[in-house]
Design a protein around this motif. Structure first.
Motif, PDB file in Angstrom:
ATOM      1  N   ALA A   1      24.724   2.399   5.554  1.00  0.00           N
ATOM      2  CA  ALA A   1      24.504   1.463   6.656  1.00  0.00           C
ATOM      3  C   ALA A   1      23.199   0.717   6.447  1.00  0.00           C
ATOM      4  O   ALA A   1      22.160   1.327   6.197  1.00  0.00           O
ATOM      5  N   LEU A   2      23.246  -0.601   6.560  1.00  0.00           N
ATOM      6  CA  LEU A   2      22.054  -1.431   6.433  1.00  0.00           C
ATOM      7  C   LEU A   2      21.629  -1.898   7.810  1.00  0.00           C
ATOM      8  O   LEU A   2      22.380  -2.587   8.499  1.00  0.00           O
ATOM      9  N   LEU A   3      20.405  -1.510   8.219  1.00  0.00           N
ATOM     10  CA  LEU A   3      19.867  -1.867   9.527  1.00  0.00           C
ATOM     11  C   LEU A   3      18.575  -2.652   9.360  1.00  0.00           C
ATOM     12  O   LEU A   3      17.791  -2.418   8.434  1.00  0.00           O
ATOM     13  N   ASP A   4      18.342  -3.567  10.291  1.00  0.00           N
ATOM     14  CA  ASP A   4      17.146  -4.408  10.290  1.00  0.00           C
ATOM     15  C   ASP A   4      16.181  -3.907  11.361  1.00  0.00           C
ATOM     16  O   ASP A   4      16.481  -3.963  12.555  1.00  0.00           O
ATOM     17  N   PHE A   5      15.032  -3.389  10.932  1.00  0.00           N
ATOM     18  CA  PHE A   5      13.984  -2.944  11.853  1.00  0.00           C
ATOM     19  C   PHE A   5      12.764  -3.864  11.759  1.00  0.00           C
ATOM     20  O   PHE A   5      11.627  -3.397  11.849  1.00  0.00           O
ATOM     21  N   SER A   6      13.009  -5.145  11.603  1.00  0.00           N
ATOM     22  CA  SER A   6      11.893  -6.089  11.485  1.00  0.00           C
ATOM     23  C   SER A   6      11.083  -6.194  12.764  1.00  0.00           C
ATOM     24  O   SER A   6       9.970  -6.739  12.755  1.00  0.00           O
ATOM     25  N   ASN A   7      11.637  -5.695  13.878  1.00  0.00           N
ATOM     26  CA  ASN A   7      10.862  -5.665  15.126  1.00  0.00           C
ATOM     27  C   ASN A   7       9.741  -4.635  15.047  1.00  0.00           C
ATOM     28  O   ASN A   7       8.828  -4.656  15.878  1.00  0.00           O
ATOM     29  N   HIS A   8       9.792  -3.724  14.075  1.00  0.00           N
ATOM     30  CA  HIS A   8       8.698  -2.785  13.850  1.00  0.00           C
ATOM     31  C   HIS A   8       7.632  -3.487  13.023  1.00  0.00           C
ATOM     32  O   HIS A   8       7.891  -3.901  11.889  1.00  0.00           O
ATOM     33  N   GLY A   9       6.462  -3.620  13.571  1.00  0.00           N
ATOM     34  CA  GLY A   9       5.395  -4.287  12.850  1.00  0.00           C
ATOM     35  C   GLY A   9       4.811  -3.408  11.761  1.00  0.00           C
ATOM     36  O   GLY A   9       5.051  -2.196  11.695  1.00  0.00           O
ATOM     37  N   LEU A  10       4.024  -4.015  10.876  1.00  0.00           N
ATOM     38  CA  LEU A  10       3.409  -3.310   9.753  1.00  0.00           C
ATOM     39  C   LEU A  10       1.923  -3.657   9.700  1.00  0.00           C
ATOM     40  O   LEU A  10       1.549  -4.833   9.649  1.00  0.00           O
ATOM     41  N   LEU A  11       1.086  -2.619   9.723  1.00  0.00           N
ATOM     42  CA  LEU A  11      -0.364  -2.781   9.677  1.00  0.00           C
ATOM     43  C   LEU A  11      -0.907  -2.202   8.375  1.00  0.00           C
ATOM     44  O   LEU A  11      -0.407  -1.188   7.882  1.00  0.00           O
ATOM     45  N   GLU A  12      -1.917  -2.848   7.841  1.00  0.00           N
ATOM     46  CA  GLU A  12      -2.626  -2.312   6.675  1.00  0.00           C
ATOM     47  C   GLU A  12      -4.029  -1.903   7.092  1.00  0.00           C
ATOM     48  O   GLU A  12      -4.741  -2.672   7.757  1.00  0.00           O
ATOM     49  N   LEU A  13      -4.432  -0.685   6.706  1.00  0.00           N
ATOM     50  CA  LEU A  13      -5.789  -0.194   6.909  1.00  0.00           C
ATOM     51  C   LEU A  13      -6.431  -0.025   5.543  1.00  0.00           C
ATOM     52  O   LEU A  13      -5.921   0.734   4.701  1.00  0.00           O
ATOM     53  N   ARG A  14      -7.521  -0.699   5.327  1.00  0.00           N
ATOM     54  CA  ARG A  14      -8.212  -0.586   4.047  1.00  0.00           C
ATOM     55  C   ARG A  14      -9.718  -0.527   4.289  1.00  0.00           C
ATOM     56  O   ARG A  14     -10.218  -0.945   5.325  1.00  0.00           O
ATOM     57  N   GLY A  15     -10.425  -0.015   3.303  1.00  0.00           N
ATOM     58  CA  GLY A  15     -11.869   0.169   3.420  1.00  0.00           C
ATOM     59  C   GLY A  15     -12.243   1.593   3.093  1.00  0.00           C
ATOM     60  O   GLY A  15     -11.409   2.503   3.123  1.00  0.00           O
ATOM     61  N   PRO A  16     -13.515   1.847   2.791  1.00  0.00           N
ATOM     62  CA  PRO A  16     -13.955   3.182   2.374  1.00  0.00           C
ATOM     63  C   PRO A  16     -13.749   4.262   3.428  1.00  0.00           C
ATOM     64  O   PRO A  16     -13.671   5.444   3.090  1.00  0.00           O
ATOM     65  N   ASP A  17     -13.673   3.891   4.703  1.00  0.00           N
ATOM     66  CA  ASP A  17     -13.496   4.880   5.767  1.00  0.00           C
ATOM     67  C   ASP A  17     -12.051   4.929   6.280  1.00  0.00           C
ATOM     68  O   ASP A  17     -11.786   5.548   7.309  1.00  0.00           O
ATOM     69  N   GLY A  18     -11.134   4.281   5.553  1.00  0.00           N
ATOM     70  CA  GLY A  18      -9.760   4.195   6.042  1.00  0.00           C
ATOM     71  C   GLY A  18      -9.096   5.549   6.228  1.00  0.00           C
ATOM     72  O   GLY A  18      -8.420   5.789   7.231  1.00  0.00           O
ATOM     73  N   THR A  19      -9.291   6.454   5.267  1.00  0.00           N
ATOM     74  CA  THR A  19      -8.653   7.775   5.355  1.00  0.00           C
ATOM     75  C   THR A  19      -9.158   8.541   6.566  1.00  0.00           C
ATOM     76  O   THR A  19      -8.366   9.078   7.359  1.00  0.00           O
ATOM     77  N   GLU A  20     -10.482   8.606   6.731  1.00  0.00           N
ATOM     78  CA  GLU A  20     -11.048   9.365   7.846  1.00  0.00           C
ATOM     79  C   GLU A  20     -10.685   8.736   9.182  1.00  0.00           C
ATOM     80  O   GLU A  20     -10.393   9.443  10.151  1.00  0.00           O
ATOM     81  N   PHE A  21     -10.706   7.425   9.243  1.00  0.00           N
ATOM     82  CA  PHE A  21     -10.384   6.750  10.497  1.00  0.00           C
ATOM     83  C   PHE A  21      -8.956   7.068  10.924  1.00  0.00           C
ATOM     84  O   PHE A  21      -8.705   7.455  12.067  1.00  0.00           O
ATOM     85  N   LEU A  22      -8.003   6.915  10.014  1.00  0.00           N
ATOM     86  CA  LEU A  22      -6.606   7.174  10.356  1.00  0.00           C
ATOM     87  C   LEU A  22      -6.390   8.654  10.647  1.00  0.00           C
ATOM     88  O   LEU A  22      -5.626   9.010  11.560  1.00  0.00           O
TER      89      LEU A  22
END
Length: 325
Positions: A41-62
């Protein structure tokens, strides 16, 4: 061509949800359920947004924002997580993808989640960016055979990344993250390889029958009561809601649990549930199943058991275990 054009060519019926147009069905819900259960089954979940977290503190922050152990994630892996309030209640659901030099987070409430992240950034060296990518789901026992015609597959709970595709795999199928400008072409190739277009109506029926919770059941609830305790790591500390999670692990004194309802008629989502005049829970996602009729996921008092009779807006309903019979 954009993804919406492909849906239109397939005679989609749309439904508006949170300002998004959702592909609801393609004219034959039973055939779409069959694809989810037996095919690809092929479903479209484009209503789910996508965020990118980057930077030296990204791991600890998330790590400090969600219920999962982000520090322990390996590159090219992914997981399902929760974002809680200080009271331990679910505010957001999310998928976290570790791409090595950054983390991507997909969520049905990505805009609000981005606002939450920015509110908590004080001295952290982390940047948040919304990505113009689409999220497609290939689901069912035939999903891997279809996907293999296009690309090599990662191991389960692993991912592979190219400049124009992130592919993540779980026990039920695969997630395809693709730039929105290329989503039409990818979806078309998957259909040509044997996938069947499936709308969100069949998707919700599939998951309600199997007792798989989503945001309508989870929002504002404790993970342990909403059937999402598996997304909580009790071996980590220092995250919003962690004190409540530790207390629940030690005492285990939750009052509600996720169960099913079999109704005499359509069960309104969000409606309160009563037994002998006393409120005992609320309806989450309610659907009309071709096999079972009016059914729903519900948060119910733990003293209720399968077979018990309850009332929703004056109509009788029967409590069911999960997955439904």
């Amino acid at each position: 061509m954009v993804l919406q054009d492909l849906h239109e060519s397939l005679k989609v019926t749309w439904r508006t949800q949170d300002e998004f147009q959702i592909p609801w069905h393609y004219g034959n819900v039973e055939a779409e359920l069959e694809a989810l259960q037996q095919g690809a089954a092929l479903l479209d979940f484009s209503n789910h947004g996508l965020l990118e977290l980057r930077g030296p503190d990204g791991t600890e922050f998330l790590h400090n924002q969600c219920t999962s152990n982000i520090r322990a994630m390996l590159p090219d892996s992914w997981l399902e997580t929760l974002f809680l309030s200080a009271r331990g209640q679910i505010e957001h659901l999310g998928l976290v993808f570790n791409l090595g030099n950054s983390f991507w987070v997909s969520s049905p409430s990505a805009r609000a989640l981005a606002e939450r992240f920015r509110k908590f950034i004080v001295f952290d060296q982390v940047e948040i960016e919304a990505l113009p990518w689409s999220l497609l789901r290939l689901h069912g026992p035939g999903a891997e055979a279809v996907a293999q015609q296009l690309t090599a597959l990662p191991p389960r709970w692993g991912l592979v990344k190219t400049p124009h595709l992130v592919l993540a795999r779980d026990e039920f199928g695969l997630w395809f993250l693709v730039p929105a400008s290329q989503a039409y072409q990818l979806a078309q190739r998957l259909l040509e390889a044997g996938a069947s277009p499936v709308g969100h109506q069949a998707w919700h029926i599939w998951r309600v029958e199997r007792g798989i919770p989503d945001l309508p059941e989870a929002l504002g609830e404790l993970p342990q009561e909403a059937g999402l305790e598996g997304r909580v790591s009790y071996k980590k500390g220092c995250y919003l809601g962690q004190e409540i999670m530790a207390r629940l692990e030690a005492r285990g004194n939750t009052r509600y649990q996720l169960m099913g309802l079999l109704g005499q008629k359509e069960l309104p989502s969000g409606a309160e549930i009563f037994r002998e005049g006393k409120r005992v829970g609320r309806v989450g996602t309610a659907v009309e199943s071709p096999r079972l009729g009016a059914i729903a996921l519900a948060l119910l008092r733990k003293e209720l058991a399968p077979g018990d009779q309850v009332h929703v807006e004056g109509w009788s309903a029967t409590v069911s275990g999960l997955p439904m019979p």
